[in-house]
Design a protein around this motif. Structure first.
Motif: not given
Length: 261
Positions: A215-223, A255-257
């Motif tokens: 369900g994740v493919s974009e930086p905003s979804q990673v955040r 986007a993560g971390g």
């Protein structure tokens, strides 16, 4: 669809049984296996597991030109915390040999396949993989899943246990799973419910490592996944289908971390 995946592994399992009967199973790989869970904890929340996937049942052909060793180098250089490697041949055009080709770049490798026979665990242990995927719904009962987790642990492999709903989660915990992967895709129907990742996040247990997948493919979804408490996200198609996979890995990894709140 899960039955078709299971049937597709019949020949592989038969070959492994023949090898086992002749005492010819490949020996365990004794090189260094970077800790999969430790890497995700250290690089999370929202650490990126970049997936090498040439095809899928829902998408068909995705990318057959990027070689596994080049992908491993590209993923590592652009900030991925770990790498998932599809080894299933029929539906995903994978190959067990991809694991060896991806080794040596410092990324913990996850063997992603449909594994439900103990001999498949033994075979995985002959590769440089640090972890293997076990899907709750591939097993007839909790005991069978628990036996696979225990066998993997004995061979110094970590088990990533995939769930789709609350019942799967209960089974995973009863079986002793410590790494939980929430799949937004129902593998029976191949439909994606992105709300699945958010709904199940509230059930994350202390000490568990959680991964959001499909369900994740974009930086905003990673955040967003990181904010929900997911230690990592697994992304395959969005990376492999892009003409510049390195830039996609870089943007998702950034986007993560630890700085994500």
């Amino acid at each position: 669809m899960l039955n078709r995946f299971r049937e597709a592994k019949a020949m592989e399992i038969a070959q492994l049984r023949e090898l086992a009967e002749r005492g010819a199973m490949p020996r365990p790989w004794y090189g260094h296996r970077p800790s999969f869970s430790a890497r995700l904890r250290g690089r999370g929340p929202g650490a990126l597991i970049a997936e090498y996937k040439r095809a899928s049942p829902s998408m068909g052909h995705i990318n057959g030109t990027l070689l596994p060793r080049d992908a491993a180098s590209l993923f590592e250089e652009n900030g991925a915390a770990a790498m998932s490697v599809l080894t299933e041949e029929t539906f995903f055009k994978g190959d067990f040999a991809f694991l060896g080709a991806c080794a040596g770049h410092g990324l913990p490798l996850l063997r992603k396949d449909f594994l439900f026979d103990p001999l498949q665990v033994d075979a995985t242990a002959s590769s440089p993989a640090s972890a293997l995927l076990l899907i709750v719904r591939m097993f007839p009962d909790v005991d069978a899943l628990a036996a696979m987790i225990q066998r993997a642990t004995a061979l110094e492999l970590e088990a990533v246990v995939e769930i789709f709903d609350e019942q799967d989660l209960a089974s995973a915990r009863l079986a002793g799973a410590g790494i939980i992967q929430v799949n937004a895709r129902d593998l029976d129907t191949l439909e994606v419910d992105r709300g699945n990742i958010e709904r199940l996040a509230a059930r994350r247990g202390a000490g568990e490592v959680w991964i959001a997948a499909s369900g994740v493919s974009e930086p905003s979804q990673v955040r967003s996944a990181a904010a929900m408490g997911y230690d990592a996200v697994l992304v395959g198609t969005a990376i492999m289908a892009d003409p510049d996979p390195g830039s996609v890995v870089r943007s998702l990894a950034r986007a993560g971390g630890p700085e994500v709140s």
